[in-house]
Design a protein around this motif. Structure first.
Motif: not given
Length: 240
Positions: A122-133
């Motif tokens: 529920a955080s709103g994050l969609t990162a799949r790598t640490l390079g995600d903006p």
């Protein structure tokens, strides 16, 4: 591989160990009635006093192969661990350490592992790598002095929430604390050794129903980590 590890360790437990230093040869005879292991009593998934860790199981297999019982000397894996265990002659083996550890004489590594990126669904994050903006402004927990710190710097992530690495595991566990802070919303994410999220989830399943983590055994996994290796160590050559 299972036959190779006991064979290397048997020379330390039942034979004579020779070490050379400045042209002199020191001889240490060892004829043990038991496989003496030093380990942390509260450091799953590695070890605990209930013998539930994978390093406990490896020790059991070694003892079975040598036909000797396994005994433990428990000490928190923090500053002074080697000094108070192997160097103090409380045991003959430590079942695992990072590859390249110079305080002990280690075997060849027997596994590689990666780090995981953990965040709430529920955080709103969609990162799949640490390079995600999306991680640029996120508050990310890491255990200090681990590969996670190097990964954060590599990707320009500066909003770190550090957790002390050298701590008495009888009182706390930094990886578990970092993951639980994500679950409680105190931090946005964490970069933690790959097995830690699974262990925490099993111990507090309801709290983790709203969290996700991603990891991959390949170097280009979702946490974008470089693997590190580990293997058993013995006292011969120990200096610290």
């Amino acid at each position: 591989m299972t036959a190779a590890i006991p064979a290397r360790i048997a020379a330390v437990l039942a034979g004579v160990v020779l070490t050379a230093s400045s042209g002199a040869i020191a001889i240490e005879a060892s004829d043990r009635e038991a496989v003496r292991v030093c380990a942390d009593a509260n450091l799953l998934p590695f070890s605990n006093e209930r013998l539930e860790g994978f390093e406990n199981e490896i020790a059991r297999l070694i003892g079975e192969d040598l036909q000797r019982p396994v005994t433990y000397f428990w000490w928190p894996q923090t500053i002074g661990f080697v000094r108070n265990t192997l160097r103090a002659r409380q045991c003959d083996l430590v079942m695992g350490t990072a590859s390249g550890e110079e305080l002990m004489q280690n075997t060849n590594p027997y596994y590689r592992t990666v780090y995981a990126l953990v965040y709430r669904k529920a955080s709103g994050l969609t990162a799949r790598t640490l390079g995600d903006p999306s991680l640029k402004e996120a508050r990310i927990g890491i255990v200090e002095k681990t590969p996670a710190a190097s990964l954060m710097r590599r990707y320009g992530l500066t909003r770190m929430e550090p957790y002390q690495l050298n701590t008495d595991t009888r009182a706390g566990n930094p990886a578990r604390d970092a993951i639980e802070d994500v679950a409680k919303g105190r931090t946005d994410a964490a970069v933690i050794w790959g097995r830690s999220p699974a262990i925490t989830r099993r111990s507090s399943r309801s709290r983790w129903s709203s969290c996700r983590w991603c990891r991959n055994r390949r170097p280009r996994g979702c946490s974008s980590t470089s693997p590190w290796a580990s293997g058993p160590t013995n006292r011969s050559g120990s200096t610290g």
